[in-house]
Design a protein around this motif. Structure first.
Motif, PDB file in Angstrom:
ATOM      1  N   ARG A 358       0.839  -1.217   0.000  1.00 35.98           N
ATOM      2  CA  ARG A 358       0.000   0.000   0.000  1.00 35.98           C
ATOM      3  C   ARG A 358       0.868   1.261   0.000  1.00 35.98           C
ATOM      4  O   ARG A 358       0.623   2.218  -0.728  1.00 35.98           O
ATOM      5  N   ILE A 359       1.912   1.243   0.843  1.00 33.50           N
ATOM      6  CA  ILE A 359       2.822   2.404   0.937  1.00 33.50           C
ATOM      7  C   ILE A 359       3.563   2.599  -0.391  1.00 33.50           C
ATOM      8  O   ILE A 359       3.691   3.712  -0.898  1.00 33.50           O
ATOM      9  N   GLN A 360       4.041   1.491  -0.964  1.00 34.72           N
ATOM     10  CA  GLN A 360       4.799   1.549  -2.223  1.00 34.72           C
ATOM     11  C   GLN A 360       3.975   2.211  -3.328  1.00 34.72           C
ATOM     12  O   GLN A 360       4.449   3.108  -4.030  1.00 34.72           O
ATOM     13  N   LEU A 361       2.716   1.780  -3.441  1.00 40.71           N
ATOM     14  CA  LEU A 361       1.854   2.332  -4.484  1.00 40.71           C
ATOM     15  C   LEU A 361       1.575   3.819  -4.232  1.00 40.71           C
ATOM     16  O   LEU A 361       1.614   4.633  -5.152  1.00 40.71           O
ATOM     17  N   SER A 362       1.357   4.174  -2.946  1.00 43.77           N
ATOM     18  CA  SER A 362       1.045   5.584  -2.648  1.00 43.77           C
ATOM     19  C   SER A 362       2.251   6.495  -2.915  1.00 43.77           C
ATOM     20  O   SER A 362       2.083   7.643  -3.346  1.00 43.77           O
ATOM     21  N   ILE A 363       3.467   5.990  -2.719  1.00 43.50           N
ATOM     22  CA  ILE A 363       4.671   6.793  -3.039  1.00 43.50           C
ATOM     23  C   ILE A 363       4.759   7.005  -4.549  1.00 43.50           C
ATOM     24  O   ILE A 363       4.973   8.120  -5.021  1.00 43.50           O
ATOM     25  N   LEU A 364       4.549   5.946  -5.297  1.00 38.64           N
ATOM     26  CA  LEU A 364       4.584   6.049  -6.768  1.00 38.64           C
ATOM     27  C   LEU A 364       3.556   7.069  -7.279  1.00 38.64           C
ATOM     28  O   LEU A 364       3.859   7.911  -8.113  1.00 38.64           O
TER      29      LEU A 364
END
Length: 447
Positions: A358-364
């Motif tokens: 979830r964090i990875q996608l939100s950073i992208l």
């Protein structure tokens, strides 16, 4: 310093790791300094600590049948037994009488006579009867998990994603200690010049296997070299060095490294820019930003600006379409670096993967508007799980139609890894080149 103290230090470290979730590498360095451990004893201590963690579940499987009232045994006692059995089975140059004697001495010192007799009894029974056979475990996934000391949920997950054979190779290589590799600071020296300097200083070094600017050391820790202090090299794994290369930076470009600590990739980008342009280097934590600053200073780079910032909030600080290239080296489960950080495999839970995704996608999603049209965004992790890698990229692309896979990444990466590149992505497993496991995806923003 007596070997007794080395074993006691190993016990302290292992107890702290299990109790406080301490990081083995940081704690090891701290205890070496604190207890003034020198020379060969550093090697023995390192081997005992990492070995006992790497082989933890296998050692517990071997020891369990010999422990009565297991629930009543204090943590330090069970770790002392595990540490002693590790030495008996894996360190052939340590005589068993020394292992027994010192285990009993430590037990006397920390506990009471009853504990020292129990420790002595367990170790002598194991010596006499031998350890149980792994063939008793009929389920192949469970047997592989215990044999290679990986959590069963993790092995099961890998078998589903990669198949049993690939998983077995990966679990086995994860038990082997890695060779130290370093990246040459090509903005200040060349690979050949540095190899010559290190050889003159008594190091056994050669060119790396994968990356153009890498070297490897087979004897001597390069952190202690004059070249390191002079800022001519950075300790980095070879697969990690591919990330900055994948960006394909050109002189004078402005680059964002959105999750940058401890600074390995930021400084590599800065070196590839040959001290031109600008690298904006972000990390969430102030103390981690200081680590990046220290690297930048040591390497004598003048084109890096650091900032403590949650990269999900970049829009508040930077203008849209203001960067030529963006790197998202995302926070991840780290399952590609188990050889270096064996405690990772026991510290993480399956639910962590979902949270990280979830964090990875939100950073992208947050950083992508900052990229200029026609620019390149590289997403990388040091893990090997699909949910954090290909799944993230597919989801991002489905929601951001102005981005597509960048197939030109192939031209920027070394020949040896090119067969593994597919659709602008590469997944390196540790067993491919005996490097860390790494995932890299290159995306292009439409003009």
């Amino acid at each position: 310093m007596s070997k007794h103290n080395v074993r006691e230090t190993a016990l302290d470290i292992l107890v702290s790791i299990e109790k406080n979730q301490s990081y083995s590498n940081l704690l090891l360095n701290k205890m070496i300094e604190k207890n003034n451990i020198k020379g060969k004893d550093i090697g023995l201590l390192t081997e005992m600590v990492y070995g006992s963690i790497q082989q933890r579940d296998l050692l517990d499987f071997y020891v369990e049948p010999f422990l009565k009232n297991k629930k009543k045994i204090e943590l330090w006692v069970s770790i002392l037994i595990r540490l002693s059995v590790y030495q008996m089975l894996f360190l052939d140059r340590v005589p068993e009488r020394a292992i027994f004697f010192e285990a009993v001495e430590i037990a006397k010192k920390r506990g009471h006579k009853g504990i020292s007799s129990m420790v002595n009894g367990v170790l002598r029974t194991i010596q006499r009867e031998g350890v149980p056979s792994l063939n008793e475990i009929l389920d192949p996934t469970k047997r592989l998990a215990i044999e290679t000391s990986h959590p069963e949920w993790l092995v099961k997950r890998w078998v589903e994603q990669l198949g049993y054979e690939e998983t077995k190779k990966m679990c086995e290589i994860n038990l082997k200690p890695p060779v130290q590799t370093a990246r040459v600071n090509i903005s200040r020296t060349t690979v050949d010049e540095l190899l010559q300097q290190l050889e003159n200083d008594g190091y056994s070094v050669s060119k790396g296997d994968l990356s153009l600017d890498s070297i490897k050391s087979t004897s001597g820790n390069l952190v202690h070299s004059t070249a390191f202090k002079q800022g001519l090299l950075t300790i980095q794994d070879e697969s990690s060095m591919l990330v900055a290369r994948a960006l394909g930076v050109s002189i004078n470009e402005k680059v964002l490294d959105s999750c940058a600590a401890p600074g390995g990739k930021t400084t590599h980008i800065a070196e590839l820019l040959n001290n031109t342009g600008q690298v904006i280097s972000l990390d969430l934590h102030e103390h981690k930003v200081r680590l990046i600053d220290q690297q930048v200073e040591r390497l004598q780079l003048s084109n890096v600006t650091t900032k403590a910032l949650d990269s999900r909030k970049v829009k508040e600080h930077f203008v849209e379409e203001s960067f030529d290239k963006i790197l998202v080296d995302a926070p991840c489960s780290g399952f590609g670096v188990i050889r270096r950080k064996p405690d990772i495999k026991f510290a993480k839970k399956e639910s962590d993967i979902e949270n990280l995704a979830r964090i990875q996608l939100s950073i992208l999603q947050a950083v992508s508007p900052l990229l200029k049209k026609g620019g390149i965004l590289v997403y990388s992790t040091c893990t090997i799980d699909r949910e954090e890698n290909t799944d993230i990229i597919e989801k991002f692309l489905s929601e951001n139609k102005d981005f597509s896979y960048d197939h030109s990444i192939k031209e920027r990466l070394p020949e040896r890894v090119q067969p593994y590149i597919e659709d602008g992505q590469i997944q390196i497993f540790p067993q491919y080149f005996e490097t860390d496991g790494f995932y890299i995806a290159s995306l292009k923003k439409q003009v």
